[in-house]
Design a protein around this motif. Structure first.
Motif, PDB file in Angstrom:
ATOM      1  N   LEU A 153      -0.747   2.235 -11.684  1.00 54.44           N
ATOM      2  CA  LEU A 153      -0.637   3.367 -10.768  1.00 54.44           C
ATOM      3  C   LEU A 153       0.386   4.392 -11.252  1.00 54.44           C
ATOM      4  N   ALA A 154       1.498   3.902 -11.797  1.00 53.07           N
ATOM      5  CA  ALA A 154       2.521   4.815 -12.322  1.00 53.07           C
ATOM      6  C   ALA A 154       1.958   5.642 -13.462  1.00 53.07           C
ATOM      7  N   ALA A 155       1.115   5.021 -14.306  1.00 55.16           N
ATOM      8  CA  ALA A 155       0.491   5.740 -15.413  1.00 55.16           C
ATOM      9  C   ALA A 155      -0.444   6.836 -14.908  1.00 55.16           C
ATOM     10  N   LEU A 156      -0.957   6.635 -13.695  1.00 58.79           N
ATOM     11  CA  LEU A 156      -1.833   7.630 -13.075  1.00 58.79           C
ATOM     12  C   LEU A 156      -1.062   8.619 -12.208  1.00 58.79           C
ATOM     13  N   GLY A 157       0.258   8.533 -12.239  1.00 59.09           N
ATOM     14  CA  GLY A 157       1.092   9.463 -11.494  1.00 59.09           C
ATOM     15  C   GLY A 157       1.399   9.044 -10.078  1.00 59.09           C
ATOM     16  N   LYS A 159       3.620   6.707  -8.031  1.00 65.20           N
ATOM     17  CA  LYS A 159       4.780   5.827  -8.135  1.00 65.20           C
ATOM     18  C   LYS A 159       5.246   5.382  -6.747  1.00 65.20           C
ATOM     19  N   GLY A 160       5.752   4.162  -6.692  1.00 67.45           N
ATOM     20  CA  GLY A 160       6.262   3.633  -5.434  1.00 67.45           C
ATOM     21  C   GLY A 160       5.186   3.300  -4.423  1.00 67.45           C
ATOM     22  N   ALA A 161       3.960   3.091  -4.887  1.00 63.07           N
ATOM     23  CA  ALA A 161       2.865   2.756  -3.957  1.00 63.07           C
ATOM     24  C   ALA A 161       3.079   1.352  -3.382  1.00 63.07           C
ATOM     25  N   PRO A 162       2.803   1.167  -2.094  1.00 62.95           N
ATOM     26  CA  PRO A 162       2.972  -0.157  -1.461  1.00 62.95           C
ATOM     27  C   PRO A 162       1.845  -1.104  -1.851  1.00 62.95           C
ATOM     28  N   ILE A 163       1.869  -1.551  -3.100  1.00 59.50           N
ATOM     29  CA  ILE A 163       0.779  -2.357  -3.635  1.00 59.50           C
ATOM     30  C   ILE A 163       1.046  -3.856  -3.519  1.00 59.50           C
ATOM     31  N   ARG A 164       2.282  -4.225  -3.198  1.00 60.73           N
ATOM     32  CA  ARG A 164       2.623  -5.653  -3.152  1.00 60.73           C
ATOM     33  C   ARG A 164       1.790  -6.405  -2.117  1.00 60.73           C
ATOM     34  N   SER A 165       1.617  -5.806  -0.953  1.00 56.30           N
ATOM     35  CA  SER A 165       0.837  -6.476   0.090  1.00 56.30           C
ATOM     36  C   SER A 165      -0.609  -6.672  -0.340  1.00 56.30           C
ATOM     37  N   VAL A 166      -1.126  -5.726  -1.115  1.00 54.25           N
ATOM     38  CA  VAL A 166      -2.494  -5.853  -1.623  1.00 54.25           C
ATOM     39  C   VAL A 166      -2.585  -7.051  -2.567  1.00 54.25           C
ATOM     40  N   ALA A 167      -1.606  -7.165  -3.469  1.00 55.61           N
ATOM     41  CA  ALA A 167      -1.598  -8.281  -4.418  1.00 55.61           C
ATOM     42  C   ALA A 167      -1.472  -9.621  -3.705  1.00 55.61           C
ATOM     43  N   VAL A 168      -0.586  -9.680  -2.718  1.00 52.19           N
ATOM     44  CA  VAL A 168      -0.419 -10.917  -1.944  1.00 52.19           C
ATOM     45  C   VAL A 168      -1.718 -11.262  -1.219  1.00 52.19           C
ATOM     46  N   GLY A 169      -2.368 -10.248  -0.650  1.00 54.28           N
ATOM     47  CA  GLY A 169      -3.627 -10.474   0.052  1.00 54.28           C
ATOM     48  C   GLY A 169      -4.715 -10.985  -0.866  1.00 54.28           C
ATOM     49  N   ALA A 209      -7.917   0.130  -1.779  1.00 52.72           N
ATOM     50  CA  ALA A 209      -6.488   0.438  -1.874  1.00 52.72           C
ATOM     51  C   ALA A 209      -6.248   1.643  -2.779  1.00 52.72           C
ATOM     52  N   LEU A 210      -6.963   1.709  -3.891  1.00 49.09           N
ATOM     53  CA  LEU A 210      -6.798   2.825  -4.822  1.00 49.09           C
ATOM     54  C   LEU A 210      -7.211   4.149  -4.179  1.00 49.09           C
ATOM     55  N   ARG A 211      -8.285   4.116  -3.403  1.00 51.67           N
ATOM     56  CA  ARG A 211      -8.712   5.339  -2.714  1.00 51.67           C
ATOM     57  C   ARG A 211      -7.636   5.831  -1.759  1.00 51.67           C
ATOM     58  N   ASP A 212      -6.977   4.888  -1.097  1.00 52.61           N
ATOM     59  CA  ASP A 212      -5.894   5.271  -0.187  1.00 52.61           C
ATOM     60  C   ASP A 212      -4.766   5.969  -0.941  1.00 52.61           C
ATOM     61  N   PHE A 213      -4.586   5.615  -2.216  1.00 58.32           N
ATOM     62  CA  PHE A 213      -3.544   6.231  -3.037  1.00 58.32           C
ATOM     63  C   PHE A 213      -4.043   7.476  -3.765  1.00 58.32           C
ATOM     64  N   GLY A 214      -5.296   7.873  -3.478  1.00 55.89           N
ATOM     65  CA  GLY A 214      -5.858   9.054  -4.119  1.00 55.89           C
ATOM     66  C   GLY A 214      -6.312   8.813  -5.543  1.00 55.89           C
ATOM     67  N   VAL A 215      -6.632   7.567  -5.877  1.00 54.58           N
ATOM     68  CA  VAL A 215      -7.042   7.209  -7.238  1.00 54.58           C
ATOM     69  C   VAL A 215      -8.477   6.733  -7.222  1.00 54.58           C
ATOM     70  N   GLU A 216      -9.250   7.224  -8.189  1.00 58.29           N
ATOM     71  CA  GLU A 216     -10.624   6.776  -8.322  1.00 58.29           C
ATOM     72  C   GLU A 216     -10.801   6.120  -9.686  1.00 58.29           C
ATOM     73  N   LEU A 217     -11.217   4.860  -9.674  1.00 59.64           N
ATOM     74  CA  LEU A 217     -11.486   4.115 -10.901  1.00 59.64           C
ATOM     75  C   LEU A 217     -12.861   3.478 -10.789  1.00 59.64           C
ATOM     76  N   THR A 218     -13.493   3.264 -11.919  1.00 64.45           N
ATOM     77  CA  THR A 218     -14.751   2.530 -11.940  1.00 64.45           C
ATOM     78  C   THR A 218     -14.501   1.179 -12.608  1.00 64.45           C
ATOM     79  N   PRO A 219     -15.303   0.193 -12.298  1.00 65.63           N
ATOM     80  CA  PRO A 219     -15.107  -1.122 -12.920  1.00 65.63           C
ATOM     81  C   PRO A 219     -15.219  -1.095 -14.438  1.00 65.63           C
ATOM     82  N   GLN A 220     -15.918  -0.095 -14.971  1.00 67.02           N
ATOM     83  CA  GLN A 220     -16.142  -0.042 -16.415  1.00 67.02           C
ATOM     84  C   GLN A 220     -15.009   0.650 -17.173  1.00 67.02           C
ATOM     85  N   GLN A 221     -14.057   1.234 -16.482  1.00 67.66           N
ATOM     86  CA  GLN A 221     -12.940   1.903 -17.168  1.00 67.66           C
ATOM     87  C   GLN A 221     -12.011   0.875 -17.805  1.00 67.66           C
TER      88      GLN A 221
END
Length: 229
Positions: A153-157, A159-169, A209-221
């Protein structure tokens, strides 16, 4: 008797040699117990272990404080084996889809290969954060995942996204689903179907979760291309 040469007493070499021997013997007994569990199941009897290693049961117990401490050493060895299998998969090499399949696959493969060790860990009895060895291991894996998610996420600009809860989930979901599947006498999914379902579900959670952060990725990337962007 150790001689004194000054202010401090010398350490008796015999005691240190015994300490080393005892530690090595503990390792051998734990290895033997793990092998016995793999063969006969999680509720093994100490008498069976004594017979396996060729020691009287009374002598076997001298190497450990009590049965509980012995069980904890065995459980620690099993957890180390599981973590050793999981850690290399958290590198996120290849595409996003490949990364998800690799992490989920490593978990499911280890469990399928070591069902009795998995049962011995008592996974269902330990929720993340309860302070047990197994729970702490699941939490540690979730934190490692969250760190990798944060790097991407930091590489995509972002930073500080609340991603820990997603990983735990994600870790909790995969662990619970696999545990239920292992215990179910009438499995509604084959191992391959379970693997596919878990991968689809993990990707769905990540994508949302990525959409909530304004990020769009495809599985093939490719993750490396994302981080290098």
């Amino acid at each position: 008797m150790a001689e004194r040469t000054g202010g401090e007493p010398q350490i008796d070499g015999r005691s240190t040699r015994w300490d080393g021997h005892k530690a090595q013997r503990q390792v051998e007994l734990v290895d033997a117990a793990v092998a016995l569990i793999e063969e006969e199941g999680s509720h093994f009897r100490m008498q069976r272990l004594a017979e396996r290693v060729g020691l009287p049961r009374s002598v076997l117990y001298r190497h450990f404080k009590d049965r509980a401490s012995f069980d904890e050493l065995i459980r620690r060895r099993v957890v180390e084996s599981f973590v050793k299998r999981m850690e290399p998969t958290l590198s996120f090499e290849g595409t996003v889809e490949e990364s998800v399949h690799r992490v989920v696959g490593a978990h499911l493969d280890w469990v399928a290969q070591h069902p009795r060790l998995y049962a011995y860990m008592g996974v269902a009895e330990h929720a993340m954060g309860d302070g047990s060895l197994v729970a702490d291991t699941k939490t540690a894996i979730a934190l490692m995942l969250s760190e990798r998610f944060s790097d991407v996420l930091a590489a995509l600009g972002v930073k500080g996204a609340p991603i820990r809860s997603v990983a735990v989930g994600i870790v909790g979901f995969v662990d619970t689903a696999v545990n239920q599947w292992m215990r179910d006498p009438e499995r509604e999914l084959s191992e391959d179907e379970l693997r596919a379902m878990l991968c689809r579900s993990v990707w769905a959670v990540l994508e949302a979760a990525l959409r909530d952060f304004g990020v769009e990725l495809t599985p093939q990337q490719r993750v490396a291309d994302v981080e290098g962007a």
